[in-house]
Design an enzyme around this catalytic site. Structure first.
Site, PDB file in Angstrom:
ATOM      1  N   ILE A  29       0.844  -1.202   0.000  1.00 34.21           N
ATOM      2  CA  ILE A  29       0.000   0.000   0.000  1.00 34.21           C
ATOM      3  C   ILE A  29       0.880   1.253   0.000  1.00 34.21           C
ATOM      4  CG2 ILE A  29      -1.716   1.329   1.309  1.00 34.21           C
ATOM      5  CD1 ILE A  29      -2.798  -1.368   2.377  1.00 34.21           C
ATOM      6  N   ILE A  77      10.282   0.571  13.724  1.00 38.34           N
ATOM      7  CA  ILE A  77       9.659   1.420  14.757  1.00 38.34           C
ATOM      8  C   ILE A  77       9.639   0.765  16.139  1.00 38.34           C
ATOM      9  CG2 ILE A  77       8.258   2.733  13.120  1.00 38.34           C
ATOM     10  CD1 ILE A  77       5.820   1.092  14.176  1.00 38.34           C
ATOM     11  N   TYR A 185      -4.660 -11.312  15.383  1.00 39.04           N
ATOM     12  CA  TYR A 185      -4.485 -10.117  14.550  1.00 39.04           C
ATOM     13  C   TYR A 185      -5.670  -9.164  14.718  1.00 39.04           C
ATOM     14  CZ  TYR A 185      -4.252  -7.431  10.127  1.00 39.04           C
ATOM     15  OH  TYR A 185      -4.221  -6.439   9.169  1.00 39.04           O
ATOM     16  N   ASN A 214      -9.506  -6.216   1.419  1.00 41.46           N
ATOM     17  CA  ASN A 214      -8.817  -6.933   0.335  1.00 41.46           C
ATOM     18  C   ASN A 214      -8.420  -6.036  -0.834  1.00 41.46           C
ATOM     19  OD1 ASN A 214      -9.075  -9.581   1.582  1.00 41.46           O
ATOM     20  ND2 ASN A 214     -11.256  -9.365   1.157  1.00 41.46           N
ATOM     21  N   TRP A 215      -7.385  -5.217  -0.604  1.00 43.28           N
ATOM     22  CA  TRP A 215      -6.839  -4.363  -1.658  1.00 43.28           C
ATOM     23  C   TRP A 215      -5.893  -5.204  -2.507  1.00 43.28           C
ATOM     24  CZ3 TRP A 215      -5.444   1.048   0.806  1.00 43.28           C
ATOM     25  CH2 TRP A 215      -6.578   1.550   1.472  1.00 43.28           C
ATOM     26  N   LYS A 251      -4.984 -24.118  -4.293  1.00 40.23           N
ATOM     27  CA  LYS A 251      -5.476 -24.790  -3.077  1.00 40.23           C
ATOM     28  C   LYS A 251      -6.646 -24.023  -2.473  1.00 40.23           C
ATOM     29  CE  LYS A 251      -1.095 -26.971  -1.875  1.00 40.23           C
ATOM     30  NZ  LYS A 251       0.079 -26.925  -1.020  1.00 40.23           N
ATOM     31  N   ASP A 337     -12.225 -19.186  10.240  1.00 39.14           N
ATOM     32  CA  ASP A 337     -12.388 -18.224   9.148  1.00 39.14           C
ATOM     33  C   ASP A 337     -13.581 -17.323   9.369  1.00 39.14           C
ATOM     34  OD1 ASP A 337     -11.631 -16.990   6.863  1.00 39.14           O
ATOM     35  OD2 ASP A 337     -11.988 -18.690   5.529  1.00 39.14           O
TER      36      ASP A 337
END
Length: 389
Positions: A29, A77, A185, A214-215, A251, A337
């Protein structure tokens, strides 16, 4: 228009050149955002990252037109005393730094939590203490599972958009149980969002939070063994690209039934530029940035990518283009998921008048053309080497 002269914000005011401290500028990004800022605006970039391969073309000494508008600082950082000084030098800090690969959430949960929460704390603190604006990159993962996923499979309400379209102000954030480490996460990202929001409420921090859905585009992720670790598992698009380049079946984890939306990086970067240049409209807001029109199951994505890759490479698809694998086999123990992620775009549309433009077919064609051009030869070489007995 490289100098950006005469540019106006959404309310018709002249846009003043800003100095932007971009943490994670060397990533996917960050590299696209740096390009956009240097090529189309008068802003300056203090680019902070550990790596600069993806922005090397912007740092070449012969790019005189913006040589004085970008400085690269090789900084981790986690432990660098220069960070506060760089935040102070800038008008605005954009924090893109993160571990954001699903394969890592299970296998490196501690790194994931530290990277996305602990390491981001000083950035928020320095912005707040020095009265600097912050654009913080979060993730659509903070929504976790949809309400609909808890209903029986054949329940009619599963089809009701109220149960799966995700809104920044009203949708709850629902995570799996603690032993499902995949949520390390999302949980770390949600907590740093809450901290940023609290700094805004209590100490007046000017902030905008971005939740990407989802970029996708060139320079996204790595191809294992070519420009990344051979044992690494990148995100879905690079995983599928890697299989296509190697002529292996794609997959599908647990049958590829999860639903996702995908947005072209260039559309998404337009939205970020609007946030940078319209602080009065963007401050205090959380923005979903995605394309609800590009919704597919992961299985449909695999089928589409197979077709598009055949077109851009001129190679026929292999006989069995997909293979089903279990999430335990693919990601290891503790994977869970999210079922369906569709962004509600009401708020960003109202505040910034922004809508995504690029169709899924077009963004896949652009991305896979880049993947084929960049990697096909290297993959051929890697796969044709004789194996030592």
């Amino acid at each position: 228009m490289a100098n950006g002269a005469g540019r106006l914000d959404l309310d018709g005011r002249p846009i003043k050149p800003k100095t932007i401290c971009m943490i994670g500028a060397g990533g996917f990004i960050g590299s696209h955002l740096c390009e956009k800022l240097l090529m189309e605006t008068p802003h300056k970039v203090l680019a902070l990252d550990v790596y600069n391969d993806k922005i090397q073309h912007l740092l070449e000494p012969n790019t005189v037109e913006w040589a004085d508008r970008i400085q690269f600082h090789r900084i981790n950082i986690k432990h660098d005393s220069r960070l506060e000084g760089l935040v102070k030098m800038a008008d605005l800090t954009i924090n893109l730094a993160a571990i954001c690969t699903p394969a890592d959430y299970n296998t490196r949960p501690l790194d994931t939590i530290y990277s996305n929460f602990i390491d981001a704390l000083p950035v928020v603190k320095y912005c707040s203490e020095n009265n600097k604006r912050l654009i913080h990159f979060s993730t659509c993962e903070v929504y976790g599972k949809t309400i609909g996923s808890f209903l029986p499979k054949d329940h009619p309400l599963r089809q009701d958009p109220n149960f799966y379209v995700l809104n920044e102000e009203t949708s709850p954030c629902i995570f799996g149980s603690i032993e499902k480490q995949r949520w390390s996460y999302a949980c770390a990202k949600q907590l740093i969002e809450r901290l940023v929001y609290a700094e805004g409420a209590e100490n007046g921090l000017e902030f905008t939070i971005v939740r990407p859905f989802n970029w996708i585009g060139p320079r996204m992720d790595f191809i294992p063994g070519i420009d990344g670790p051979s044992e690494g598992v990148p995100r879905v698009l690079a995983c599928f690209s890697n299989n296509l380049l190697r002529r292996e079946p794609l997959k599908l984890v647990d049958g590829g039934e999860s639903q996702r939306t995908f947005i072209y990086i260039k559309d998404a970067i337009e939205a970020v530029l609007l946030m940078i240049e319209n602080p009065e409209r963007a401050n205090g807001h959380i923005f979903n940035v995605g394309n609800p029109n590009n919704e597919v199951t992961v299985r449909q994505l695999a089928e589409m990518m197979t077709q598009v890759y055949a077109k851009v490479s001129g190679e026929t698809a292999i006989e069995s283009p997909t293979v089903d694998v279990s999430s335990k086999e693919f990601y290891g123990e503790g994977y869970d998921d999210s079922d369906k992620r569709i962004p509600d775009m009401t708020i960003i549309n109202r505040q910034l008048g922004w809508d995504p433009k690029t169709s899924l077919w077009d963004l896949l064609e652009s991305t896979l053309t880049y993947q084929h051009r960049t990697y096909a030869e290297a993959v051929k070489k890697a796969t044709s080497k004789p194996v030592a007995s």
